[in-house]
Design a protein around this motif. Sequence first.
Motif, PDB file in Angstrom:
ATOM      1  N   ASP C 108       0.866  -1.181   0.000  1.00 11.53           N
ATOM      2  CA  ASP C 108       0.000   0.000   0.000  1.00 11.53           C
ATOM      3  C   ASP C 108       0.906   1.236   0.000  1.00 11.53           C
ATOM      4  OD1 ASP C 108      -1.630   2.118   0.595  1.00 11.53           O
ATOM      5  OD2 ASP C 108      -2.879   0.970   2.007  1.00 11.53           O
ATOM      6  N   GLU C 109       1.155   1.761  -1.207  1.00  9.80           N
ATOM      7  CA  GLU C 109       2.136   2.842  -1.358  1.00  9.80           C
ATOM      8  C   GLU C 109       1.755   4.070  -0.535  1.00  9.80           C
ATOM      9  OE1 GLU C 109       4.964   2.863  -2.950  1.00  9.80           O
ATOM     10  OE2 GLU C 109       4.837   0.893  -3.954  1.00  9.80           O
ATOM     11  N   LYS C 110       0.453   4.341  -0.522  1.00  4.81           N
ATOM     12  CA  LYS C 110      -0.013   5.555   0.149  1.00  4.81           C
ATOM     13  C   LYS C 110       0.305   5.494   1.649  1.00  4.81           C
ATOM     14  CE  LYS C 110      -4.154   8.062   0.412  1.00  4.81           C
ATOM     15  NZ  LYS C 110      -5.607   7.845   0.396  1.00  4.81           N
ATOM     16  N   LEU C 111      -0.059   4.366   2.231  1.00  7.67           N
ATOM     17  CA  LEU C 111       0.216   4.178   3.657  1.00  7.67           C
ATOM     18  C   LEU C 111       1.721   4.215   3.918  1.00  7.67           C
ATOM     19  CD1 LEU C 111      -0.717   3.499   6.517  1.00  7.67           C
ATOM     20  CD2 LEU C 111      -0.791   1.096   5.851  1.00  7.67           C
ATOM     21  N   ASN C 113       4.019   5.705   2.259  1.00  4.25           N
ATOM     22  CA  ASN C 113       4.515   7.087   2.180  1.00  4.25           C
ATOM     23  C   ASN C 113       4.158   7.883   3.418  1.00  4.25           C
ATOM     24  OD1 ASN C 113       5.875   7.021  -0.225  1.00  4.25           O
ATOM     25  ND2 ASN C 113       3.998   7.325  -1.434  1.00  4.25           N
ATOM     26  N   SER C 114       2.922   7.676   3.883  1.00  2.39           N
ATOM     27  CA  SER C 114       2.460   8.500   4.993  1.00  2.39           C
ATOM     28  C   SER C 114       3.271   8.247   6.250  1.00  2.39           C
ATOM     29  CB  SER C 114       0.972   8.268   5.241  1.00  2.39           C
ATOM     30  OG  SER C 114       0.797   7.038   5.898  1.00  2.39           O
ATOM     31  N   ASN C 118       8.836   3.985   2.778  1.00  2.00           N
ATOM     32  CA  ASN C 118       9.124   3.527   1.409  1.00  2.00           C
ATOM     33  C   ASN C 118      10.613   3.359   1.112  1.00  2.00           C
ATOM     34  OD1 ASN C 118       8.892   6.184   1.938  1.00  2.00           O
ATOM     35  ND2 ASN C 118       7.974   6.763  -0.025  1.00  2.00           N
ATOM     36  N   TYR C 139       2.661  -0.010   9.974  1.00  7.49           N
ATOM     37  CA  TYR C 139       2.178  -0.349   8.638  1.00  7.49           C
ATOM     38  C   TYR C 139       1.369  -1.647   8.670  1.00  7.49           C
ATOM     39  CZ  TYR C 139       2.306  -1.729   3.730  1.00  7.49           C
ATOM     40  OH  TYR C 139       1.950  -2.139   2.470  1.00  7.49           O
ATOM     41  N   ARG C 169      -3.916   9.542  10.829  1.00  3.20           N
ATOM     42  CA  ARG C 169      -4.404   8.309  10.213  1.00  3.20           C
ATOM     43  C   ARG C 169      -5.328   7.563  11.178  1.00  3.20           C
ATOM     44  NH1 ARG C 169      -3.691   4.828   5.451  1.00  3.20           N
ATOM     45  NH2 ARG C 169      -4.954   3.068   6.113  1.00  3.20           N
TER      46      ARG C 169
END
Lengths: 262, 417, 236
Positions: C108-111, C113-114, C118, C139, C169
């Motif tokens: 899950d790239e978005k998570l 990054n947040s 990454n 994560y 989040r």
Amino acid sequence: MKLISKLIKFELQNSIRSKWIIVYSLIFFVLTFLLFSFETDSAKASLTLTNLILIVIPLVSIIFGVMFVYNSIEYVQLVLCQPIDRKSLFIGLYLGNTFPLIFGFVLSIILGTLFSGILLSSLKPILITLLIGIFLTLIFTAISFWIGFRIIDKAKGLGTAIILWFSFAVLYDGILLLIIYSFREYPIENFALAACLINPIDLARVFFILDFNIAALMGYTGAVFNKFFGSSLGIIVSFSMLVVWFIIPFLFGMRRFLKKDF
Amino acid sequence: MKNNFHHILTKTVTFLVFIGLSEFNFGSTIIIDAKEKIKSISEGIFLAKSYDTLIIKRGIYKEGNIKIDKPLTIKGIDNPILDGDSQFEILTISSEEVHISGLTFHNAGVNYLKENAAVRFENVNSGSVAHSTFINNFFGIYLAKANNIKVINNFIRANGSKEASSGNGIHMWNCRDIEVSNNYIQGHRDGIYLEFVKQAKINNNHGENNLRYGLHFMFSDSCTYISNNFISNSAGVAVMYSHNVVMTQNRFADNWGAAAYGLLLKDITNSQITKNQFIRNTSGIYIEGCNRSRFENNLFEKNGWAIKLMANSFDNLFTSNSFIASSFDVATNSRQNFNTFSKNFWSMYEGYDLDKDGFGDVPYRPVKLFSLMIEQNKPTLVLLNSLFIKLLNIAESVFPVLTPETLLDAFPLMRET
Amino acid sequence: MLKLDDISKKFGKITVLNKITTDFEKGRITSIVGPNGSGKTTIIKTILGLVKPDSGQILINNQQINGSHQYRQNIGYMPQLSNFPENLKVYEVINMVSDLRGLKPQIDEKLLNSIKLNAELNKGIKTLSGGNKQKLSAYLALVFNPSFIILDEPTAGLDPVVSCSFKKRILKERESGKTIILTSHIMSEIEELSDNIIFLLEGRIVYSGSLEFLLASSGEDSLEVAVANMMDRSEE
């Protein structure tokens, strides 16, 4: 079952990268190769190898296993937070730890004997050696898991493992000898034989001498001895005892694991 | 053309043989056949003159005891069977120059007093029995006070189960210059038995699964035993009270049991035991009261005990032997030792050869502490190969306290001979 | 709804949880507070099945779940101290956990990054800092979209930037109706996030209810003082 194989897969990925297992296999390979290439007599080489296996495999398995348990606590916690049942995890951990040991051992013996050109000519003693090695790995890993999940303190657990190994490998036979000598006026052969079946290292040794030293064993006239060593009874009994010796610590370890708080 | 030539050749040869038989062989030929005129062997013998040849054709002949009291050559064709009906001795030979071949003997009867045999030579000075088959007889071939007899290429088998109700395969008593070779003997009490025999040659025989000994001799001096096989006999081979025995290139294997020995030597002197193989016996050689004998170039492999040497043996020399993978190399019953071990190969030797002269630099002590322990206390045998025992053995070999101090090989070979 | 009913647990002679009965409501953040050794982590581990209670029941939607394991499909857990198999790489750990949950391995790239994980994806666990291990843990707690999120001291090892975005989040997860359980030593963080408070003292629930009510009834405007008062009172 699918789950267990997944867990084993992770363990294998993990252990293949661990240098320990490679060193362990390499040592066995080099030893086997040297023994069988430079020893003119394969019977003696096989005796030396088995004597070595009787000492080294229990020691390595029990220490390796205890260390593995202590190093896996975080992993176990991680996995137990996933929808995984404990029984599968235990079996996965156990097999994941024993597979590489057994695989490394079997492969190095087979390659070692193959390269020295002795594999096919003395297949039977090599098979017996392999069988003994596999069982000792299974048994002592099971014992180590029991210790590891039972004793929380690492140093205490490792100490217990080493003491246990020493007792099985050396002390036990010393005490047995003492008892046989102290009671030599009495019919003690049943006891002596039974005592050997109770210690897993002695058991593996008996399994080996049943093939290798059978000529000498037949030199003793005791009826029980003759019946045990002279027929297939000895093989059947000692093989079954090896299985029992694997199952009991395994189940105790598992029971402990199922109840344990992480 | 070729066929024709072959035909002529066959005819010529047949003719020559016929001439040979009738002209140069003193006697004539009598044919015994159940379907012909002379139906029984006894009748044939009765009709025959000395030095005649009796040809016995296929058939079963039950004639009780047959006595041969004149020189005869008796040949069987197509395996005629002489059956003792489990009661009788079959052939009793009391004449010189009786030669037997190609016969099959069945069921010589058990009789402890008369010791019935399939073939007995008694008080004769020549004769032979060859290429014959002996099945289920009390005794197979019995030589009593017989000299210069040849026993060659016979197959002798009995199905005896008890030692007491079973006789010997080839039995010799009070004989001289006997040749026993290429015989196969199985299931008798003793395969080959010699008592008061001189100068016998026992070669290339095979004794297997006999109820007592494969070969057994007593009071038989100057005999030689070459290239025989003695396998899985319940007590192995026993050799007693004899001098000048030569045993060479024999194979003693798979004799298992507390009282089973590849070779048991008792009161043997001035003898040579060389180039023999002792394989997978409980005891390879058991030596008691033996003096001045040489044990050389023998191979001992995978025996329980390669050698059990009793302390009443003196001046024996053990050299150039190979001791391989036995549970114990040498056991003895005393701290005294009057025998010499030198230049043998010991597979359990763990020393080194720094000066590269082919001999280990540290003497080898073949008597292990553990073998003494077993002698005193049998059940300790279960600890065979144990690590603890190994440590004890090492300690004892460094400082011998209980094992004979002088029983050692100061020049252990580094390589097998 | 997650419910604990009369849960007790002893470690040897010490009673760690003493007849705990409480609810964790859907769409709310419930914080467990209390001094060291009061049983916070043990409650969480009991819910997860890591610790087996001596008595009592754990219920999810009125279904008893002790002894079973399937329910953990719906739980995301971030432990106090995160450790992973040493010889694996970060993405391998993620794949492994997905695999264990029966899911296809995916990131899950978005998570990612947040929480700024990454860059670490191809690193070995061995070389990872404690903070980065915490991030991986965070994560894993969130990525499978579980209905129950359990966070044991989540921000302890995180840097302020990640800590801030992580809190955002969590609040977002609450909006979407998740049941969230939290422990923390940082009272300001609890005040900021919590709807409900469970106050534990020596294995016993001293207070269980809304944050507002706690503050109102104690007459203090900071949680820290309110909690301190409560401890003083119970000691008397």
